[in-house]
Scaffold this motif. Structure first.
Motif, short mmCIF file in Angstrom:
data_model
loop_
_atom_site.label_atom_id
_atom_site.label_comp_id
_atom_site.label_asym_id
_atom_site.label_seq_id
_atom_site.Cartn_x
_atom_site.Cartn_y
_atom_site.Cartn_z
N GLN A 167 16.06 9.96 -8.54
CA GLN A 167 15.92 8.84 -7.68
C GLN A 167 14.79 8.88 -6.62
O GLN A 167 14.37 10.20 -6.23
N ALA A 168 13.97 7.99 -6.83
CA ALA A 168 12.69 8.00 -6.10
C ALA A 168 13.06 7.98 -4.69
O ALA A 168 14.20 7.72 -4.28
N VAL A 169 11.86 8.12 -3.92
CA VAL A 169 12.08 8.00 -2.42
C VAL A 169 12.99 6.90 -1.80
O VAL A 169 12.44 5.79 -2.23
N MET A 170 13.53 7.27 -0.98
CA MET A 170 14.73 6.34 -0.48
C MET A 170 13.85 5.24 0.47
O MET A 170 13.23 5.77 1.44
N SER A 171 14.16 4.09 0.32
CA SER A 171 13.59 3.08 1.27
C SER A 171 14.80 3.09 2.32
O SER A 171 15.82 3.29 2.22
N PRO A 172 14.22 2.36 3.25
CA PRO A 172 15.14 2.26 4.44
C PRO A 172 16.28 1.72 4.20
O PRO A 172 16.35 0.61 3.49
N PRO A 173 17.58 2.06 4.63
CA PRO A 173 18.81 1.62 4.34
C PRO A 173 19.13 0.06 4.57
O PRO A 173 18.46 -0.41 5.84
N ALA A 174 19.31 -0.24 3.45
CA ALA A 174 19.63 -1.98 3.70
C ALA A 174 21.08 -1.89 3.69
O ALA A 174 21.96 -1.65 2.79
N LYS A 175 21.49 -2.62 4.58
CA LYS A 175 22.99 -2.78 4.88
C LYS A 175 23.35 -3.99 4.13
O LYS A 175 22.82 -5.04 4.16
N LYS A 176 24.46 -4.34 3.39
CA LYS A 176 24.74 -5.30 2.84
C LYS A 176 26.04 -5.76 3.47
O LYS A 176 26.94 -4.82 3.59
N ALA A 177 26.06 -7.16 3.85
CA ALA A 177 27.55 -7.45 4.40
C ALA A 177 28.39 -8.01 3.28
O ALA A 177 28.10 -8.80 2.36
N HIS A 178 29.46 -7.58 3.33
CA HIS A 178 30.57 -7.88 2.38
C HIS A 178 31.26 -9.11 2.85
O HIS A 178 31.84 -9.13 3.97
#
Ligand code: ZN
Length: 61
Positions: A50-61
């Motif tokens: 897994q490449a460098v993690m991008s800033p956490p993207a929050k998904k609204a369910h």
């Protein structure tokens, strides 16, 4: 023992506990996840899981 990170090129010291190991380790420098396989203190395979993690993207369910 040390492995070379495929993402940033730094050598990552993962310690002697990984002399016989198959699984994932995290690069302390860039945060990439590396999938490695070692045998008797020698690196047999390294690939980028897994490449460098991008800033956490929050998904609204
Ligand atoms: Zn790295």
């Amino acid at each position: 023992m040390k492995i070379n990170c495929l993402s940033c090129g730094h050598s990552v010291d993962i310690g002697d506990a990984y002399d016989d190991y198959e699984g994932q380790v995290k690069c302390f420098t860039c945060g990439a996840i590396l999938e490695i396989r070692t045998e008797e203190g020698n690196v047999r395979a390294v690939k980028l899981a897994q490449a460098v993690m991008s800033p956490p993207a929050k998904k609204a369910h």
